[in-house]
Design a protein around this motif. Sequence first.
Motif, PDB file in Angstrom:
ATOM      1  N   LEU A 348       0.828  -1.199   0.000  1.00 36.09           N
ATOM      2  CA  LEU A 348       0.000   0.000   0.000  1.00 36.09           C
ATOM      3  C   LEU A 348       0.864   1.252   0.000  1.00 36.09           C
ATOM      4  O   LEU A 348       0.607   2.207  -0.750  1.00 36.09           O
ATOM      5  N   LEU A 351       2.413   1.618  -3.471  1.00 31.87           N
ATOM      6  CA  LEU A 351       1.441   2.103  -4.454  1.00 31.87           C
ATOM      7  C   LEU A 351       1.090   3.564  -4.200  1.00 31.87           C
ATOM      8  O   LEU A 351       0.875   4.336  -5.144  1.00 31.87           O
ATOM      9  N   ILE A 384      -4.464  -1.139  -6.048  1.00 30.10           N
ATOM     10  CA  ILE A 384      -4.571  -1.382  -4.611  1.00 30.10           C
ATOM     11  C   ILE A 384      -5.556  -2.512  -4.349  1.00 30.10           C
ATOM     12  O   ILE A 384      -5.353  -3.354  -3.469  1.00 30.10           O
TER      13      ILE A 384
END
Length: 814
Positions: A348, A351, A384
């Motif tokens: 996460l 990204l 995601i």
Amino acid sequence: MKHDTSLDEHPVIRDLKNFDLQSGSLAERLLFNNRLVVMALCVLVTLLLGHQALRLQLNASFEKMIPAKHPYIVNYQANKAELAGLGNALRVVVVARQGSIFDATYLDTLKKLNDELFLLPSVERPFMKSLWTPATRWVGVTEEGLDGGPVIPDDYDGSAASLEKVRLNVERSGEIGQLVAQDYQSSIILLPLSESADANGKPLDYHALSQRLEQLRAKYSNDNIEVRITGFAKVVGDLIDGMREVLMFFAIAIAICTAILFWYTRCVRSTVLVVLCSLVAVVWLLGLLPLLGYVIDPFSVLVPFLVFAIGMSHGAQKMNGIMQDIGRGTHRLVAARYTFRRLFLAGLTALMADAVGFGVLMVIQIQVIQDLAVTASIGVAMLIFTNLVLLPILLSFTGVSAAAARRSLESETAATGSAPKHAFWAFLDLFSQRKWASVAIVVAAVLGVLGFAVSHHLKIGDLNPGAPELRPDSRYNQDNAYIARHYAASSDIYVVMVKTPQFHCAHYRTLEQVDALEWQLQQLPGVASTKSLASLSKLAAAGMNEGSLEWYEIPRTQDMLNAIITRAPRELFNQNCDLLTVYAYLKDHKADTLDSVVRTVEEFSRANELKDVKFLSAAGNAGIEAATNIVVKRANTEMLLLVYAAVIVLAFIAFRSWRAVVCAVLPLMLTSVLCEALMVALGIGVKVATLPVIALGVGIGVDYALYVLTVTLAHQRAGLSLSEAYYKALLFTGKVVVLTGITLGIAVATWAFSPIKFQADMGILLAFMFVGNMFGALILLPALGHFFLRSKPSTTVTPDSGRQTPRAASGASV
């Protein structure tokens, strides 16, 4: 129940009866305890957005390519209605292969082509210009005074006498070197274009226009006539045609990534799922774009592949983690949840760093780049879910092949057991030790200093004539080179707007200043010729005095100036006589050429501007490009500062350690500096097409560091030394970093063979940044870690004696 503490202290659970389905975070429980619902929703969304993706259009916009808020563009837009033909315009050159343009067959062909071009959509017909348009006029001095008329008179009949009269009119028109070639072998049809194709405001379809132009080129080209075409609309049309080949490179890149991933895993199902989830993100992106009112243009066409590439990187990490746990004997559902726990935060954060790398492009006040930033950010947002959530869920159903899982475990067991370490991973582990770490840092410092010195020679803007988006030997650039060779008035026009009080544009004092500016521009090596009302006034004054050059100066009497302006071409002044235009026809639009013109005009304006007369830059395609270069130069620095600030903040949130942030970010900075040095070596300037590359490279490149550091720090905090922790990180995530770095580097390197030059440039630069950031994460990161991620002794209880013995742990010092 057997426990295996070799990785993050997660036990090996072979039977779901021994696993607490309510364990883990709220997000994990919500997603994995409702796997079928999540999958059903993903299938539904994919079908809906896949249908919407069929409505996605390929197009471009001239207005989106310019920095709308720059003062030059503001000046241009404020006077745009009176400057038609100085922005988005086509030049259709009709060449006589034999003889000259003063031929009945040639002029007849020119007339027919002129009439067909007149009917094309988006042509601003009142401002269209050629030998056949009434606005193209000649002016001469006769016994009765000034006389004039259209270059091709109403009584033209193609006879020898008529052709001779046309020749005389052309020579008196002042169009030699502008509409007519200096060797009389060709003439130009100038087509100013608007952004709307009809009265309803429908955007101009550049691809359809380009195809129509090619049809006309084929129709009128023969043994006697050749047709050449230049202009923004033709560049975009050729780029859109080239985008079809870009799709082929996209397919090749997918094939390369799939083949290498399968070679690594030897597992069909996991390879297919990683590729599938990355492609699902691309489908979702392409489906959302038409819903949000976006189109794919030549600059954002590469975004889907970048999204796919990022997805492959993250997907391979998730697949590798699940494969290793399954190899230890863990149930596939439990293995998927373990990997979700270990790597979701790192994924996460990575990204988000990717999204920030794209998002900072919003600071660049050029809409095409802002659209690219939005498009790419949407794509990363899709990843995601598809690669951090959907992929583990799918693998929790399918698992991986037993042979692939066994090979993955055997590799780790052989390396961590009594057998010698794997030679490659052992070599990389050397950089976590003082001797090799010192060598790596010294070499990196030397490369950084040399790269920084070379990067100072990086140019802003185009370094080559013609359209740099296309290959030098492309048909468009050959057409552009023809115009540059045969016309003094090139297609690169820089226009200075001179604002005066109403009806004062022809005052002597104003024209005197305009003449002074024109003289300074003529001294520049990059300026081929100039044109203004001042220069016309000098020619007219000489003509009105029997052609005597003794009178070649601006008349001082207003009556004579008024007589001249009544017959002057309207492109030199406007209806209210409060706007003059100074044309500078440039030899090219290279960065150095534009810089010299901008400096000359700005310095003249500051030194000579009168109270009621203002010299404003700039119109014309070269003026717009000069404004773009100024914005790009400023944005390049701002963009890098913002992307690094954002990456530092995100890395600090992930690691909660400034030392870890230093280890993650310094290798990225080195790669960025070396990338700029590579641009200098390859003759690539910083422009709209290449500006996003470094930001994208930083955003994507930090992924490697985040994955390697996350596992390294976890093992250090569990009590291992840096060398032990780094070696385990190499076995768990490092080999996937190598896999994705090399795979993506090879995939984008294939772009070097694209017919679109800027795509080839982006491919080379991105390949360098992918591979460079990979080496930075594997070599420079542990070297820096040796000095920054110092372990401190902690205590642990030995199982045989129960007494405390020191172990290496990162503790609070990390």
